[in-house]
Design a protein around this motif. Sequence first.
Motif, PDB file in Angstrom:
ATOM      1  N   ALA A 309       0.832  -1.205   0.000  1.00 57.17           N
ATOM      2  CA  ALA A 309       0.000   0.000   0.000  1.00 57.17           C
ATOM      3  C   ALA A 309       0.869   1.258   0.000  1.00 57.17           C
ATOM      4  O   ALA A 309       0.579   2.227  -0.714  1.00 57.17           O
ATOM      5  N   PRO A 314      -3.384  -0.150  -4.809  1.00 56.54           N
ATOM      6  CA  PRO A 314      -4.735   0.189  -4.339  1.00 56.54           C
ATOM      7  C   PRO A 314      -5.342  -0.964  -3.561  1.00 56.54           C
ATOM      8  O   PRO A 314      -4.859  -2.099  -3.608  1.00 56.54           O
ATOM      9  N   THR A 317      -6.347  -1.750   2.246  1.00 56.97           N
ATOM     10  CA  THR A 317      -5.303  -1.247   3.143  1.00 56.97           C
ATOM     11  C   THR A 317      -4.951   0.196   2.806  1.00 56.97           C
ATOM     12  O   THR A 317      -4.843   1.056   3.692  1.00 56.97           O
ATOM     13  N   ALA A 318      -4.781   0.496   1.521  1.00 59.07           N
ATOM     14  CA  ALA A 318      -4.486   1.869   1.113  1.00 59.07           C
ATOM     15  C   ALA A 318      -5.629   2.801   1.500  1.00 59.07           C
ATOM     16  O   ALA A 318      -5.399   3.916   1.998  1.00 59.07           O
ATOM     17  N   ASP A 319      -6.868   2.353   1.292  1.00 56.81           N
ATOM     18  CA  ASP A 319      -8.008   3.206   1.633  1.00 56.81           C
ATOM     19  C   ASP A 319      -8.133   3.405   3.142  1.00 56.81           C
ATOM     20  O   ASP A 319      -8.549   4.473   3.608  1.00 56.81           O
ATOM     21  N   ARG A 346      -3.700  10.518  -0.274  1.00 53.94           N
ATOM     22  CA  ARG A 346      -3.596   9.830  -1.568  1.00 53.94           C
ATOM     23  C   ARG A 346      -2.375  10.315  -2.344  1.00 53.94           C
ATOM     24  O   ARG A 346      -1.680   9.529  -3.005  1.00 53.94           O
ATOM     25  N   LEU A 349       0.844   8.743  -1.040  1.00 54.23           N
ATOM     26  CA  LEU A 349       0.918   7.329  -1.405  1.00 54.23           C
ATOM     27  C   LEU A 349       1.262   7.170  -2.884  1.00 54.23           C
ATOM     28  O   LEU A 349       2.011   6.260  -3.264  1.00 54.23           O
ATOM     29  N   ARG A 350       0.744   8.058  -3.719  1.00 55.93           N
ATOM     30  CA  ARG A 350       1.013   7.979  -5.158  1.00 55.93           C
ATOM     31  C   ARG A 350       2.430   8.432  -5.521  1.00 55.93           C
ATOM     32  O   ARG A 350       3.089   7.821  -6.359  1.00 55.93           O
TER      33      ARG A 350
END
Length: 363
Positions: A309, A314, A317-319, A346, A349-350
């Motif tokens: 994540a 995606p 876990t990422a959410d 977001r 993370l990206r």
Amino acid sequence: MTSDTPQHAIRTAIEKIATGPHLSKPLTRDEAREAFAAILSGHATPAQIGVFLIALRMKRETDDEFLGLLDALISETNPITVAVESLAILADPFDGFARSMPASPFLPAVLAACGLPTLAIGLPRLGPKYGVTHAQILSAAEIPVARTPQEAAAAVEHCGWSYCDQHQYAPRIAALVPLRNEIVKRTALNTLETLAKPLLGKRETHHLSGYVHSPYARLYALLARAAGFTSAAITKGVEGGFLPPLNKTSVVVRMPTEGDTTESIDPGALAIQHAVRAPEWPRAMPDPTDSPDWQRDAAHYAAQTGIAALQGAPGPTADALVYGAAIALWHTGKAGSLAEGAARARSVLRNGAAWDRWVAGKN
């Protein structure tokens, strides 16, 4: 009124609280503090400690009793002020997670990348749940989990986040773990230990935690204020952790300087939509009650999933990380709204910023 000796304090406390449902009496704040201080200083036998903790639970602890125990707990830590203006302390249940796979061990790196230095606290293993813990997952991911408070402070200043174990910042409380495991049932310590402050921000220190049973929301806010936190965000989270469910509306109790507020939080409003309430264990994972190696296997799987994540994969876990970061950033004023907090999470993370903070946390 203070007791003449620690031994007298613990005996007097037991006499008041362990005389049955009709005759037991509550302790004053000072009496509770003195009794717990006697325990921590080695002036109580294991039998006395067990009776004291269970008797409190059986008659139901009062606010004054919780506050007195908290006073003694706070005296066990010597907080270090870190060279950051704001610091969040993430305190998930110290007995871990069993029914769902926790994403929260990876949240401090995300928050650090978003500009909110964060310390996670906990224990390696604790009953009665014996769930997988932050310490186990971080260890499986090769993150140091035995840092002293001084080393944790240096890590926060270096990369924006760290973990610090109770064995390091409050060893006399951690020494009670074997006895607590023998007691089997949860005690007041399961609630109180999440209010520790091994580190402080220069200007403000925020408490991030969760609860399951609704009456505990008010109690956590009361204790966070008494512990001296600048603020607290206490969510009705999965298994009592800070991260709320992904598939339904929940609430967060916010403790500012004065007064408490309860806010509804909706994952759908942040474009988070899942059929599951939290990241799930793979179906091949054995039941916790059937495998003595479950915690080890669960920690490694959670570590792999969390790392993915942080690297941009995606999924739930990422959410969960986005959702938790949105709440923390909004609550502490690092974002103007939940939506802005989610967008920032977001982004890190990206673009790899969260992953960079994670890697820096290994050193």
